[in-house]
Design a protein around this motif. Structure first.
Motif, PDB file in Angstrom:
ATOM      1  N   GLU A  96       8.215  55.423  78.266  1.00 25.11           N
ATOM      2  CA  GLU A  96       8.504  55.522  76.831  1.00 25.11           C
ATOM      3  C   GLU A  96       8.843  56.953  76.445  1.00 25.11           C
ATOM      4  O   GLU A  96       9.735  57.192  75.616  1.00 25.11           O
ATOM      5  CB  GLU A  96       7.303  55.005  76.030  1.00 25.11           C
ATOM      6  N   ALA A  97       8.146  57.907  77.049  1.00 28.99           N
ATOM      7  CA  ALA A  97       8.464  59.313  76.775  1.00 28.99           C
ATOM      8  C   ALA A  97       9.862  59.651  77.282  1.00 28.99           C
ATOM      9  O   ALA A  97      10.632  60.369  76.620  1.00 28.99           O
ATOM     10  CB  ALA A  97       7.430  60.225  77.435  1.00 28.99           C
ATOM     11  N   LEU A  98      10.196  59.123  78.458  1.00 28.75           N
ATOM     12  CA  LEU A  98      11.527  59.353  79.009  1.00 28.75           C
ATOM     13  C   LEU A  98      12.583  58.714  78.122  1.00 28.75           C
ATOM     14  O   LEU A  98      13.632  59.318  77.848  1.00 28.75           O
ATOM     15  CB  LEU A  98      11.600  58.781  80.425  1.00 28.75           C
ATOM     16  N   LEU A  99      12.309  57.496  77.648  1.00 33.70           N
ATOM     17  CA  LEU A  99      13.257  56.814  76.777  1.00 33.70           C
ATOM     18  C   LEU A  99      13.455  57.585  75.478  1.00 33.70           C
ATOM     19  O   LEU A  99      14.588  57.704  74.977  1.00 33.70           O
ATOM     20  CB  LEU A  99      12.773  55.392  76.484  1.00 33.70           C
ATOM     21  N   ALA A 100      12.390  58.150  74.935  1.00 33.93           N
ATOM     22  CA  ALA A 100      12.509  58.942  73.711  1.00 33.93           C
ATOM     23  C   ALA A 100      13.377  60.173  73.953  1.00 33.93           C
ATOM     24  O   ALA A 100      14.206  60.547  73.111  1.00 33.93           O
ATOM     25  CB  ALA A 100      11.121  59.352  73.222  1.00 33.93           C
ATOM     26  N   ARG A 105      22.579  55.812  81.269  1.00 35.92           N
ATOM     27  CA  ARG A 105      22.133  54.905  82.333  1.00 35.92           C
ATOM     28  C   ARG A 105      20.659  54.574  82.179  1.00 35.92           C
ATOM     29  O   ARG A 105      20.252  53.403  82.254  1.00 35.92           O
ATOM     30  CB  ARG A 105      22.393  55.552  83.696  1.00 35.92           C
ATOM     31  N   ILE A 106      19.832  55.599  81.965  1.00 29.91           N
ATOM     32  CA  ILE A 106      18.382  55.377  81.842  1.00 29.91           C
ATOM     33  C   ILE A 106      18.073  54.537  80.618  1.00 29.91           C
ATOM     34  O   ILE A 106      17.237  53.613  80.670  1.00 29.91           O
ATOM     35  CB  ILE A 106      17.649  56.732  81.775  1.00 29.91           C
ATOM     36  N   ALA A 107      18.723  54.839  79.497  1.00 26.40           N
ATOM     37  CA  ALA A 107      18.465  54.077  78.272  1.00 26.40           C
ATOM     38  C   ALA A 107      18.810  52.606  78.464  1.00 26.40           C
ATOM     39  O   ALA A 107      18.070  51.717  78.012  1.00 26.40           O
ATOM     40  CB  ALA A 107      19.265  54.665  77.114  1.00 26.40           C
ATOM     41  N   GLY A 108      19.922  52.350  79.132  1.00 26.86           N
ATOM     42  CA  GLY A 108      20.314  50.965  79.364  1.00 26.86           C
ATOM     43  C   GLY A 108      19.317  50.219  80.227  1.00 26.86           C
ATOM     44  O   GLY A 108      18.991  49.049  79.948  1.00 26.86           O
ATOM     45  N   GLU A 109      18.808  50.887  81.274  1.00 30.03           N
ATOM     46  CA  GLU A 109      17.854  50.217  82.161  1.00 30.03           C
ATOM     47  C   GLU A 109      16.508  50.010  81.473  1.00 30.03           C
ATOM     48  O   GLU A 109      15.922  48.926  81.558  1.00 30.03           O
ATOM     49  CB  GLU A 109      17.687  51.037  83.438  1.00 30.03           C
ATOM     50  N   LEU A 110      16.011  51.046  80.811  1.00 30.91           N
ATOM     51  CA  LEU A 110      14.693  50.923  80.176  1.00 30.91           C
ATOM     52  C   LEU A 110      14.712  49.961  78.992  1.00 30.91           C
ATOM     53  O   LEU A 110      13.689  49.318  78.692  1.00 30.91           O
ATOM     54  CB  LEU A 110      14.195  52.296  79.723  1.00 30.91           C
ATOM     55  N   ALA A 111      15.834  49.863  78.315  1.00 31.64           N
ATOM     56  CA  ALA A 111      15.919  48.964  77.166  1.00 31.64           C
ATOM     57  C   ALA A 111      15.647  47.520  77.560  1.00 31.64           C
ATOM     58  O   ALA A 111      15.105  46.735  76.770  1.00 31.64           O
ATOM     59  CB  ALA A 111      17.292  49.080  76.513  1.00 31.64           C
ATOM     60  N   SER A 112      16.007  47.157  78.794  1.00 34.16           N
ATOM     61  CA  SER A 112      15.754  45.790  79.249  1.00 34.16           C
ATOM     62  C   SER A 112      14.446  45.666  80.024  1.00 34.16           C
ATOM     63  O   SER A 112      13.797  44.609  80.005  1.00 34.16           O
ATOM     64  CB  SER A 112      16.917  45.315  80.130  1.00 34.16           C
ATOM     65  N   LEU A 113      14.033  46.749  80.690  1.00 38.44           N
ATOM     66  CA  LEU A 113      12.830  46.671  81.521  1.00 38.44           C
ATOM     67  C   LEU A 113      11.535  46.760  80.715  1.00 38.44           C
ATOM     68  O   LEU A 113      10.551  46.084  81.042  1.00 38.44           O
ATOM     69  CB  LEU A 113      12.858  47.785  82.577  1.00 38.44           C
ATOM     70  N   LEU A 117      12.093  54.241  88.567  1.00 35.64           N
ATOM     71  CA  LEU A 117      12.978  55.002  87.696  1.00 35.64           C
ATOM     72  C   LEU A 117      12.306  56.281  87.216  1.00 35.64           C
ATOM     73  O   LEU A 117      12.916  57.358  87.189  1.00 35.64           O
ATOM     74  CB  LEU A 117      13.396  54.138  86.509  1.00 35.64           C
ATOM     75  N   VAL A 118      11.027  56.177  86.858  1.00 35.33           N
ATOM     76  CA  VAL A 118      10.274  57.351  86.406  1.00 35.33           C
ATOM     77  C   VAL A 118      10.129  58.358  87.549  1.00 35.33           C
ATOM     78  O   VAL A 118      10.276  59.567  87.353  1.00 35.33           O
ATOM     79  CB  VAL A 118       8.900  56.927  85.861  1.00 35.33           C
ATOM     80  N   ALA A 119       9.823  57.849  88.746  1.00 28.71           N
ATOM     81  CA  ALA A 119       9.674  58.746  89.903  1.00 28.71           C
ATOM     82  C   ALA A 119      10.991  59.447  90.227  1.00 28.71           C
ATOM     83  O   ALA A 119      11.019  60.651  90.512  1.00 28.71           O
ATOM     84  CB  ALA A 119       9.184  57.950  91.116  1.00 28.71           C
ATOM     85  N   GLU A 120      12.089  58.688  90.179  1.00 33.51           N
ATOM     86  CA  GLU A 120      13.397  59.286  90.437  1.00 33.51           C
ATOM     87  C   GLU A 120      13.715  60.357  89.398  1.00 33.51           C
ATOM     88  O   GLU A 120      14.235  61.432  89.726  1.00 33.51           O
ATOM     89  CB  GLU A 120      14.477  58.208  90.405  1.00 33.51           C
ATOM     90  N   SER A 121      13.379  60.064  88.148  1.00 35.22           N
ATOM     91  CA  SER A 121      13.623  61.030  87.078  1.00 35.22           C
ATOM     92  C   SER A 121      12.833  62.306  87.292  1.00 35.22           C
ATOM     93  O   SER A 121      13.338  63.412  87.083  1.00 35.22           O
ATOM     94  CB  SER A 121      13.263  60.407  85.724  1.00 35.22           C
TER      95      SER A 121
END
Length: 750
Positions: free
Chosen positions: A25-29, A170-178, A212-216
């Protein structure tokens, strides 16, 4: 509950799952913040662009007769009544109110509505086709200035910001569904009440989010995103600062403007008229920008992808379209894929430029495998990797072990190896067998040199050679390019550059030949400032600068472009003139006898100077005009030229600026390239180092003033003080260099 108990499943619940979701959520923000900031800056550009575009639309509509409304209404509109009432242009109809049109005899409510609707359709078509251009002389126009300031923020955010935005999308698109799918993992009870299938979906979502978080974290995305937001939130630049930056980096501004204003070139033209199957393959090729420090235009990105997707190809783009940058982009991508060693082969005259471009445009290290320190550089490259840059003549003797994994071979000015019997050609042929990726670069159009082209393709894709026929070239350039599409990509300036003709400045750095250096040392010993400035032309048969000038003119001839050559010195122009009209045998390009005009000198009357310019402009196709910079750099319009060559740097910055402005001015329809010929470790380098600290102040306060245009001496530094300082520095440097020269470095101590 279906299935077995939750306690028996590998359920991702508890603190670990909650921690992962909080991080996500922090990453998405963070990514949404970057996307919001980027969208706001882009909206500012579009807002500044809108009035300029509407002004252009209005001008276009002023020139479209009202009779064109028939084209939209199918002839049903009664235009006679409109014309009799004084409505002669589409713009007048567009600006009219329906009530006003209805007052015209014969025009009712329906006809008025049809007329305005037709005018709006034409206006929409014009709006889609007009190209907003930034006039460098429009600094006093608040609308144009507002656009330059808006673009300045995005341009100066740099390629790292573009990379951050791509990553954020890319991240926003993936997290929005996950994240919605992972919601049950926030609590054990919620998971217990979840069905088995939904539980598996939740576990899978949590696992993917964790990855995704680990990759980030591994890629330090938070730092990239934070820096991007900081860059995008910078306050607007001062107008003077923005205009100066625009003039220095106009290509970046035009690239961004073209992207936002949708001034994209024709897709087929920007892709070199490749067949659909090859274009699709190239577009599908990823292009990693991790190790790249420059943003690419669309056609440049396509060129880099072409080199990667097709593996063994020739990029033959016209001069000024950035073949070097495309090659560097391909190298940077291969570096990100784990390849380590790359080799660039080029003429000695452009070796320094390659070193500088690689270091400026990428994060790759460049090794100069040429000259007295060649062996040391080669050993370091073998150990460390990245890019070795060498010359055609040195390539055959490079002791590179067979176990060094060569990721890509780049051959610049590939027409140098057109003769398969020459040693350099045989050496290049051997090296092409050591790697799967080979990229040949040449600005020479191949359509009229089918046999030479067949020889080049034989090094890359020999199976294609039997399919290359002379008839394809006879059928035209597009037919030829489609026939050789598996191995050849060429684009022309008029096909891919749609904005205002830009100014592309190239510092062409050369090294002294032995004769050059002897003449230079003599001039330094004598304390002769003027002789030092023109020492590079003292021995024409062995002049590095003159050879580079001939190459530039030769390539311009191949592309049917006109060239203006400026020098401060008459004897330099005489040397250039003699070399142009009687080329030595073995040059890469043919003679230009009969195409050289001038020189324009201070001894000619103003009438004769203008006559020479007119003759140059009237000459069909390629031609060269020679001019003393102080005689031709002010007052004469040379917009027939699209190539400007400065034989040496000038003491007065205004002199170069005004000379270039003779070609790069209103009326110029092609992009102007300025090649400034410079020699390393010489007076040229000292002059630039001293003048560079003053140039920004000069640009800010003097360049666009009437005083600067009429009396450049008022704002330039003292020629005497500059000469004295440089002579003293060079005498000291060469004395020290002579004492410290390595054994065997004969050129340095001769």
């Amino acid at each position: 509950m279906d299935g077995v108990g939750a306690e028996q499943q590998p359920v991702s619940v508890g603190r670990s799952a909650k921690a992962v979701l909080r991080q996500a959520e922090a990453l998405l923000a963070a990514v949404r913040t970057v996307l919001s900031d980027h969208a706001r800056v882009r909206a500012d550009i579009e807002h500044a662009l809108s009035p300029l575009r509407e002004r252009l639309v209005a001008r276009e509509l002023d020139g479209i007769p009202v009779s064109r409304l028939k084209d939209v209404t199918g002839g049903r509109l009664r235009l006679g009544a409109l014309e009799q009432a004084g409505y002669s242009t589409v713009r007048q109809v567009l600006d009219a109110r329906p009530y006003a049109l209805q007052q015209i005899p014969g025009i009712g409510a329906q006809s008025a509505s049809q007329a305005i609707s037709a005018a709006r359709q034409i206006a929409g078509a014009v709006r889609d086709s007009v190209a907003v251009r930034i006039d460098i002389d429009a600094t006093d126009d608040p609308r144009t200035t507002a656009l330059v300031i808006a673009l300045h923020r995005m341009v100066n955010a740099g390629p790292e910001t573009a990379r951050a935005v791509d990553s954020a999308e890319r991240i926003a698109g993936e997290l929005a569904s996950l994240l919605p799918a992972a919601r049950p993992a926030r609590g054990r009870l919620r998971m217990l009440l979840t069905g088995q299938r939904r539980r598996r979906e939740t576990q899978d979502a949590v696992a993917r989010i964790s990855g995704l978080v680990a990759e980030s974290a591994t890629r330090e995305q938070h730092l990239l995103l934070a820096q991007a937001s900081a860059d995008l939130l910078r306050p607007p630049a001062d107008p003077t600062e923005a205009w100066i930056d625009f003039e220095l980096r106009s290509a970046e501004y035009y690239r961004l403007l073209g992207e936002i204003a949708n001034m994209a070139p024709d897709a087929q033209a920007s892709e070199g008229y490749l067949p659909t199957d090859i274009s699709d393959q190239v577009r599908a090729q990823p292009l990693d920008d991790t190790h790249r420090r420059v943003s690419l235009r669309g056609y440049q990105a396509f060129g880099a992808r072409f080199a990667l997707a097709r593996r063994r190809v020739i990029i033959g783009d016209e001069m000024g379209l950035g073949k070097t940058i495309q090659a560097i982009a391909a190298l940077a991508h291969l570096k990100s894929q784990g390849l380590t060693h790359f080799l660039v082969v080029c003429p000695a005259s452009v070796l320094i430029n390659w070193i500088r471009e690689i270091e400026a445009r990428s994060a790759l290290d460049a090794y100069r495998v040429h000259g007295p320190y060649r062996q040391a550089a080669l050993e370091e490259w073998i150990e460390q990797g990245d890019v070795a840059v060498t010359t055609f003549d040195a390539l055959h003797s490079l002791p590179i072990p067979d176990d060094v994994p060569l990721g890509m071979l780049v051959v610049d000015e590939a027409h140098y190896v057109k003769n398969p019997e020459a040693r350099r050609a045989r050496t290049v042929a051997e090296w092409t067998g050591r790697t799967a990726h080979v990229l040949f670069l040449t600005g020479t159009p191949m359509e009229n040199r089918v046999e030479e082209f067949r020889n080049l393709v034989h090094y890359l894709q020999p199976g294609l050679v039997p399919h290359i026929r002379h008839g394809d070239a006879v059928a035209g350039s597009q037919a030829f390019r489609k026939a050789v599409a598996p191995a050849y990509l060429r684009r022309n300036q008029q096909d891919v550059l749609t904005e205002l003709p830009e100014l592309v400045q190239v510092d062409a750095w050369e090294e002294f030949t032995r004769s050059d250096l002897n003449a230079y040392r003599t001039a330094v010993d004598d304390g002769n400032f003027m002789a030092m400035r023109r020492a590079a032309y003292a021995e024409p048969a062995d002049s590095a600068k003159l050879n580079r000038l001939l190459e530039i003119v030769g390539e311009a001839a191949e592309n049917d472009l006109k060239v203006v050559v400026f020098s401060y010195f008459r004897d330099v122009l005489s040397t250039v003139h003699e070399a142009l009209v009687s080329r030595a045998p073995g040059r890469a390009h043919g003679p230009t006898h009969g195409l050289t005009h001038g020189p324009i000198t201070g001894s000619l009357t103003a009438v004769r100077r203008q006559e020479l310019v007119d003759e140059f402009a009237a000459a069909p196709g390629h031609a060269v005009l020679l001019s003393q910079i102080q005689a031709g750099g002010v007052g004469l319009n040379m917009q027939a030229a699209s190539i400007v060559v400065l034989c040496e740097p000038q003491v007065k910055p205004t002199m170069e600026t005004q000379a270039v402005a003779r070609a790069h001015r209103m009326g110029q329809v092609r992009h102007v390239q300025v090649h400034r010929l410079l020699t390393t470790d010489s007076i040229d380098q000292r002059m630039l180092e001293i003048l560079s600290s003053k140039s920004r102040l000069f640009d800010a306060y003097a360049r666009r003033s009437d005083v600067a245009e009429s009396t450049p001496e008022a704002v330039d530094i003292s020629e005497q003080s500059l000469a004295r300082r440089i002579v003293e520095e060079e005498q000291l440097r060469l004395a020290v260099a002579g004492r410290n020269a390595p054994a065997g470095d004969e050129d340095l101590v001769t």
